[in-house]
Scaffold this motif. Structure first.
Motif, PDB file in Angstrom:
ATOM      1  N   THR A 119       5.811   8.472 -29.223  1.00 47.86           N
ATOM      2  CA  THR A 119       5.099   7.335 -29.824  1.00 47.86           C
ATOM      3  C   THR A 119       5.083   7.458 -31.340  1.00 47.86           C
ATOM      4  O   THR A 119       5.355   6.491 -32.064  1.00 47.86           O
ATOM      5  CB  THR A 119       3.664   7.269 -29.273  1.00 47.86           C
ATOM      6  N   CYS A 140       8.540   6.709 -32.688  1.00 47.11           N
ATOM      7  CA  CYS A 140       8.840   5.272 -32.702  1.00 47.11           C
ATOM      8  C   CYS A 140       8.155   4.579 -33.870  1.00 47.11           C
ATOM      9  O   CYS A 140       8.778   3.766 -34.577  1.00 47.11           O
ATOM     10  CB  CYS A 140       8.408   4.632 -31.385  1.00 47.11           C
ATOM     11  N   GLU A 192       9.815   5.532 -37.212  1.00 48.46           N
ATOM     12  CA  GLU A 192      11.112   4.889 -37.406  1.00 48.46           C
ATOM     13  C   GLU A 192      10.942   3.398 -37.702  1.00 48.46           C
ATOM     14  O   GLU A 192      11.672   2.827 -38.532  1.00 48.46           O
ATOM     15  CB  GLU A 192      11.991   5.097 -36.181  1.00 48.46           C
ATOM     16  N   VAL A 227      14.519   0.284 -32.462  1.00 42.17           N
ATOM     17  CA  VAL A 227      13.868   1.595 -32.573  1.00 42.17           C
ATOM     18  C   VAL A 227      13.785   2.258 -31.204  1.00 42.17           C
ATOM     19  O   VAL A 227      14.141   3.442 -31.042  1.00 42.17           O
ATOM     20  CB  VAL A 227      12.470   1.444 -33.200  1.00 42.17           C
ATOM     21  N   VAL A 228      13.319   1.530 -30.205  1.00 36.58           N
ATOM     22  CA  VAL A 228      13.177   2.100 -28.860  1.00 36.58           C
ATOM     23  C   VAL A 228      14.547   2.526 -28.321  1.00 36.58           C
ATOM     24  O   VAL A 228      14.691   3.605 -27.728  1.00 36.58           O
ATOM     25  CB  VAL A 228      12.481   1.099 -27.920  1.00 36.58           C
ATOM     26  N   ILE A 244      15.621   5.737 -30.160  1.00 35.41           N
ATOM     27  CA  ILE A 244      14.835   6.891 -29.693  1.00 35.41           C
ATOM     28  C   ILE A 244      15.316   7.313 -28.306  1.00 35.41           C
ATOM     29  O   ILE A 244      15.460   8.514 -28.020  1.00 35.41           O
ATOM     30  CB  ILE A 244      13.331   6.537 -29.665  1.00 35.41           C
TER      31      ILE A 244
END
Length: 463
Positions: A405, A408, A411, A452-453, A456
């Motif tokens: 978390t 994320c 970023e 981003v997700v 990651i």
């Protein structure tokens, strides 16, 4: 969506001209370290010079998409025309007299608006304060004065503020409570109807949790000793937890039958944020007292307790108040914010934000196993991030993953999206865009979040 509010001509674009934070913000951060107590945290160390619509512009010229709204404060924008006009006009006339010394119309007008806007057609009264925590604390005082009882019930994952009493009501220890005790007595914590993590699963969670809470109050405290049940209709800092269906109505019915004052803490959820003016309206709850703040005044400090006249009038004359409570500038701002909220139907805007964002957030959950839950209402939406592995034995949900978390959020910040975290375990990404955010910026912010997700997932899990 109509054109955004904000500084005149402020471009509604995401633009990165330096790293985030840039050299100007970095220099100010060094000054901060020598002047500001370290206990004051920060989410993103960029120093803002202009804001409006859906952007924050920093000292380095970076323009960031705002998915934070100052923690659900700038629902109507950072400089809505009606707010700016009202505050400017009031500042020219006078900035302060203290309502308890020589009163003024603005305070009365805000209380009249709260009577009109808050749920229920009963006779109401209001009192104004500076912050949500101060208002919650006074709601408890009022409930105790009315009932002659002392016990107060709060819930797991709750957040109600940073004063001594509201720290006691707040569930999470670090950073809010650690090292600051002892806390106010006669506070009792009950389980929350948290569908994603309810032991029996989400189906029936609301009714099961309500039954547990009511049984525990009767057996462990004694309903006749309880002055108030204090609850957020959707929990904020605790992780944007929407209670299981039926939980709030069952609590309301129990409180009414037991002579307990039901206090709805709508500090974060109020003033259109969830798609209704107040979140308790989603389940047609009419609380005895409703606490408001944050979005009430377009960014100026103001909060309120509004409720049944017989309850509100219980404290003795002089028992409620404060030097700055209902300051004239804040009252002027609130009247401007309420006018903007209604004129532009910002509750409907919140519902539109949900319609645009929720399908994309649910798609992330379907694509990436570490996106464990998607929830929220209106423009109060969240992703709960979890370990990319099966749940531990005996649990319905995987363990929380705070590290992913934090990664994320960091970023997202680097890419120009202001994104907040929340949750008891720090594993929730929360989305709180201004209700006036232009649609193209909302979509672009969601694009950034998806990128981003995905990155990651690729770097951490190889997916």
């Amino acid at each position: 969506m109509r054109p955004p509010h904000g500084g005149p001509g402020l471009p509604q674009v995401r633009r990165l001209v330096t790293a985030v934070p840039g050299p100007g913000s970095t220099a100010l951060a060094r000054r901060r370290s020598q002047a500001v107590a370290r206990g004051v945290g920060e989410t993103l160390p960029v120093y803002v010079t202009a804001a409006g619509g859906g952007v924050l512009v920093d000292v380095d010229g970076n323009s960031l998409i705002d998915f934070g709204s100052g923690i659900a404060v700038t629902n109507v924008g950072n400089s809505a025309d009606s707010v700016v006009h009202n505050v400017t006009d009031q500042a020219r006339r006078f900035t302060h007299t203290c309502f308890m010394v020589t009163p003024y119309e603005g305070y009365v007008a805000v209380c009249e608006e709260l009577t009109r806007l808050t749920p229920g057609g009963h006779e109401k009264r209001s009192v104004l304060f500076n912050s949500g925590a101060e208002a919650v604390e006074n709601a408890v005082k009022i409930a105790r004065a009315y009932t002659g009882r002392s016990a107060v019930v709060a819930f797991a994952h709750a957040y109600h503020g940073r004063t001594n009493l509201t720290m006691a009501l707040t569930a999470r220890s670090t950073p809010y409570k650690a090292g600051f005790g002892p806390f106010a007595p006669e506070i009792y914590r009950m389980p929350m109807a948290y569908p994603y993590r309810w032991p029996g699963g989400p189906v029936g969670c609301g009714q099961q949790a309500a039954g547990q809470v009511i049984d525990a109050i009767r057996a462990e405290i004694g309903a006749e000793n309880v002055a108030a049940v204090v609850i957020e209709p959707i929990q904020g800092e605790g992780g944007f937890i929407v209670p299981g269906a039926g939980f709030l109505p069952a609590l309301a019915e129990f409180c009414a039958s037991a002579g307990i004052v039901l206090v709805a803490d709508e500090v974060q959820t109020g003033f259109g944020r969830t798609g209704h003016l107040f979140a308790c309206e989603h389940e047609e709850i009419v609380p005895d007292l409703i606490v408001t703040g944050k979005g009430i005044a377009g960014g100026l400090p103001l909060a309120a307790v509004t409720g049944r006249a017989e309850v509100m009038d219980a404290p003795q004359v002089g028992g409620l108040g404060g030097t700055y409570g209902g300051n004239p500038l804040s009252c002027a701002a609130a009247l401007g914010a309420i006018a903007t909220l209604e004129r532009e139907d910002l509750a409907a805007r919140a519902r539109l934000i949900e319609r645009i964002a929720m399908p994309r957030l649910r798609a992330l959950r379907g694509r990436y196993p570490f996106v464990g839950d998607v929830r929220g209402r209106g423009a109060m939406l969240a992703l709960e991030l979890v370990a990319d592995e099966p749940p531990p034995a005996g649990q319905t949900a995987p363990r929380p993953d705070r590290a992913v978390t934090v990664a994320c959020a960091a970023e997202a910040h680097r890419r120009g999206l202001v994104l907040l975290t929340a949750g008891t375990w720090g594993n929730v990404l929360r989305l709180l865009p201004p209700l006036v955010i232009p649609e193209h910026l909302l979509v672009e912010g969601l694009d950034v979040l998806e990128e981003v997700v995905a990155d990651i997932a690729r770097h951490r899990y190889g997916t």
